[in-house]
Design a protein around this motif. Structure first.
Motif, PDB file in Angstrom:
ATOM      1  N   PHE A 115       0.793  -1.232   0.000  1.00  0.00           N
ATOM      2  CA  PHE A 115       0.000   0.000   0.000  1.00  0.00           C
ATOM      3  C   PHE A 115       0.828   1.287   0.000  1.00  0.00           C
ATOM      4  N   GLY A 116       2.098   1.210   0.284  1.00  0.00           N
ATOM      5  CA  GLY A 116       2.930   2.386   0.515  1.00  0.00           C
ATOM      6  C   GLY A 116       2.955   3.424  -0.582  1.00  0.00           C
ATOM      7  N   ASP A 117       2.751   3.026  -1.820  1.00  0.00           N
ATOM      8  CA  ASP A 117       2.793   3.984  -2.927  1.00  0.00           C
ATOM      9  C   ASP A 117       1.423   4.555  -3.269  1.00  0.00           C
ATOM     10  N   ASN A 118       0.397   4.207  -2.513  1.00  0.00           N
ATOM     11  CA  ASN A 118      -0.962   4.669  -2.778  1.00  0.00           C
ATOM     12  C   ASN A 118      -1.328   5.847  -1.878  1.00  0.00           C
ATOM     13  N   ARG A 119      -2.354   6.527  -2.284  1.00  0.00           N
ATOM     14  CA  ARG A 119      -2.915   7.589  -1.446  1.00  0.00           C
ATOM     15  C   ARG A 119      -3.506   6.939  -0.191  1.00  0.00           C
ATOM     16  N   ILE A 120      -3.192   7.497   0.966  1.00  0.00           N
ATOM     17  CA  ILE A 120      -3.678   6.953   2.242  1.00  0.00           C
ATOM     18  C   ILE A 120      -4.363   8.075   3.008  1.00  0.00           C
ATOM     19  N   GLU A 121      -5.604   7.849   3.405  1.00  0.00           N
ATOM     20  CA  GLU A 121      -6.401   8.833   4.130  1.00  0.00           C
ATOM     21  C   GLU A 121      -6.845   8.265   5.475  1.00  0.00           C
ATOM     22  N   VAL A 122      -7.021   9.136   6.445  1.00  0.00           N
ATOM     23  CA  VAL A 122      -7.533   8.744   7.764  1.00  0.00           C
ATOM     24  C   VAL A 122      -8.967   9.250   7.890  1.00  0.00           C
ATOM     25  N   ILE A 123      -9.878   8.322   8.148  1.00  0.00           N
ATOM     26  CA  ILE A 123     -11.274   8.664   8.417  1.00  0.00           C
ATOM     27  C   ILE A 123     -11.662   7.925   9.701  1.00  0.00           C
ATOM     28  N   PRO A 124     -11.702   8.642  10.834  1.00  0.00           N
ATOM     29  CA  PRO A 124     -12.064   7.978  12.095  1.00  0.00           C
ATOM     30  C   PRO A 124     -13.481   7.397  12.023  1.00  0.00           C
ATOM     31  N   GLY A 125     -13.681   6.326  12.787  1.00  0.00           N
ATOM     32  CA  GLY A 125     -15.000   5.706  12.855  1.00  0.00           C
ATOM     33  C   GLY A 125     -16.020   6.662  13.449  1.00  0.00           C
ATOM     34  N   GLY A 126     -17.231   6.558  12.981  1.00  0.00           N
ATOM     35  CA  GLY A 126     -18.295   7.417  13.484  1.00  0.00           C
ATOM     36  C   GLY A 126     -19.044   6.757  14.637  1.00  0.00           C
ATOM     37  N   LEU A 127     -19.846   7.540  15.296  1.00  0.00           N
ATOM     38  CA  LEU A 127     -20.627   7.049  16.425  1.00  0.00           C
ATOM     39  C   LEU A 127     -21.988   7.723  16.375  1.00  0.00           C
ATOM     40  N   ASP A 128     -23.036   6.925  16.475  1.00  0.00           N
ATOM     41  CA  ASP A 128     -24.399   7.451  16.461  1.00  0.00           C
ATOM     42  C   ASP A 128     -24.713   8.037  17.840  1.00  0.00           C
ATOM     43  N   TYR A 163     -22.087 -11.034  35.674  1.00  0.00           N
ATOM     44  CA  TYR A 163     -21.797 -11.234  34.261  1.00  0.00           C
ATOM     45  C   TYR A 163     -23.103 -11.082  33.486  1.00  0.00           C
ATOM     46  N   VAL A 164     -23.123 -10.195  32.502  1.00  0.00           N
ATOM     47  CA  VAL A 164     -24.352  -9.993  31.721  1.00  0.00           C
ATOM     48  C   VAL A 164     -24.267 -10.621  30.336  1.00  0.00           C
ATOM     49  N   GLY A 165     -23.146 -11.259  30.017  1.00  0.00           N
ATOM     50  CA  GLY A 165     -23.004 -11.950  28.740  1.00  0.00           C
ATOM     51  C   GLY A 165     -22.777 -10.997  27.579  1.00  0.00           C
ATOM     52  N   TYR A 166     -23.002 -11.528  26.391  1.00  0.00           N
ATOM     53  CA  TYR A 166     -22.825 -10.756  25.166  1.00  0.00           C
ATOM     54  C   TYR A 166     -24.096  -9.978  24.880  1.00  0.00           C
ATOM     55  N   LEU A 167     -23.956  -8.720  24.545  1.00  0.00           N
ATOM     56  CA  LEU A 167     -25.116  -7.892  24.231  1.00  0.00           C
ATOM     57  C   LEU A 167     -25.266  -7.807  22.716  1.00  0.00           C
ATOM     58  N   ASN A 168     -26.461  -8.104  22.223  1.00  0.00           N
ATOM     59  CA  ASN A 168     -26.698  -8.212  20.789  1.00  0.00           C
ATOM     60  C   ASN A 168     -27.150  -6.923  20.122  1.00  0.00           C
ATOM     61  N   ASP A 169     -27.389  -5.872  20.899  1.00  0.00           N
ATOM     62  CA  ASP A 169     -27.864  -4.640  20.278  1.00  0.00           C
ATOM     63  C   ASP A 169     -27.257  -3.430  20.977  1.00  0.00           C
ATOM     64  N   LYS A 170     -27.160  -2.350  20.221  1.00  0.00           N
ATOM     65  CA  LYS A 170     -26.529  -1.130  20.709  1.00  0.00           C
ATOM     66  C   LYS A 170     -27.359  -0.430  21.774  1.00  0.00           C
ATOM     67  N   GLU A 171     -28.671  -0.593  21.727  1.00  0.00           N
ATOM     68  CA  GLU A 171     -29.522   0.036  22.737  1.00  0.00           C
ATOM     69  C   GLU A 171     -29.227  -0.538  24.118  1.00  0.00           C
ATOM     70  N   SER A 172     -29.112  -1.870  24.199  1.00  0.00           N
ATOM     71  CA  SER A 172     -28.790  -2.506  25.477  1.00  0.00           C
ATOM     72  C   SER A 172     -27.411  -2.078  25.963  1.00  0.00           C
ATOM     73  N   LEU A 173     -26.472  -2.005  25.040  1.00  0.00           N
ATOM     74  CA  LEU A 173     -25.128  -1.587  25.413  1.00  0.00           C
ATOM     75  C   LEU A 173     -25.133  -0.156  25.940  1.00  0.00           C
ATOM     76  N   SER A 174     -25.886   0.719  25.307  1.00  0.00           N
ATOM     77  CA  SER A 174     -25.986   2.104  25.766  1.00  0.00           C
ATOM     78  C   SER A 174     -26.589   2.180  27.163  1.00  0.00           C
ATOM     79  N   LEU A 175     -27.611   1.382  27.426  1.00  0.00           N
ATOM     80  CA  LEU A 175     -28.215   1.347  28.765  1.00  0.00           C
ATOM     81  C   LEU A 175     -27.220   0.831  29.802  1.00  0.00           C
ATOM     82  N   LEU A 176     -26.427  -0.179  29.409  1.00  0.00           N
ATOM     83  CA  LEU A 176     -25.448  -0.725  30.341  1.00  0.00           C
ATOM     84  C   LEU A 176     -24.358   0.297  30.647  1.00  0.00           C
ATOM     85  N   TYR A 177     -23.832   0.968  29.616  1.00  0.00           N
ATOM     86  CA  TYR A 177     -22.837   2.018  29.859  1.00  0.00           C
ATOM     87  C   TYR A 177     -23.408   3.069  30.815  1.00  0.00           C
TER      88      TYR A 177
END
Length: 166
Positions: free
Chosen positions: A20-33, A114-128
């Motif tokens: 990849f070294g000879d190609n154009r390289i751009e940084v785009i940080p991940g977004g968050l809803d 232990y609450v296990g794996y959370l399958n959705d972002k809404e539950s994760l937001s409530l846990l945070y």
């Protein structure tokens, strides 16, 4: 070809690559809803996850948080045991997500749920939102989504400076 990296560190790695070294390289940080990852009422989150109202809640989690050596579980365990040894009897509870309760749970110094794996972002937001602090003892992270998500939900984070710089 344009190479897109989520942080400066990965972009630098790509620049050093023979592929990849000879190609154009751009940084785009991940977004968050931020409409989803936002502060929710602490008691609502605690009710959803059956976390008692009164303890101080320390939150820790990742996919396979205890089996992935990069996540720094051994540092967390040592720090929590040290904290518990010097604690003055205040009510503290550790909540772990991203893994089910182990068959032989480790001694973490505090009552642990232990609450296990959370399958959705809404539950994760409530846990945070239900926690008083999120801990991320990772040895290194590519970006550290958990940090950004937790802080967006109004929960402070204790972490090493182990996230790739943006």
């Amino acid at each position: 070809i344009t190479v897109v990296a989520p942080c400066t560190w990965l972009a630098e790695q790509a620049k050093q690559s023979s592929l990849f070294g000879d190609n154009r390289i751009e940084v785009i940080p991940g977004g968050l809803d931020i409409d989803l990852y936002r502060p929710y009422d602490k008691l609502v989150g605690r009710n959803v996850f059956d976390i008692p109202e009164d303890p101080k809640v320390i939150l820790f989690g990742a996919i396979g948080p205890m089996s992935d050596s990069r996540k720094g579980f051994e540092y967390l365990q040592s720090a929590l045991q040290t904290l518990a040894d010097g604690w003055d009897g205040q009510n503290v509870q550790l909540v772990v997500f991203g893994a089910p309760k182990p068959e032989n749970p480790p001694d973490l110094g505090f009552q642990t749920q232990y609450v296990g794996y959370l399958n959705d972002k809404e539950s994760l937001s409530l846990l945070y939102s239900s926690a008083d602090v999120m801990v991320m003892p990772s040895k290194y992270e590519g970006f550290g989504n958990v940090v950004v998500e937790s802080m967006s939900c109004g929960t402070p984070v204790a972490a090493f400076n182990a996230t790739a710089p943006n």
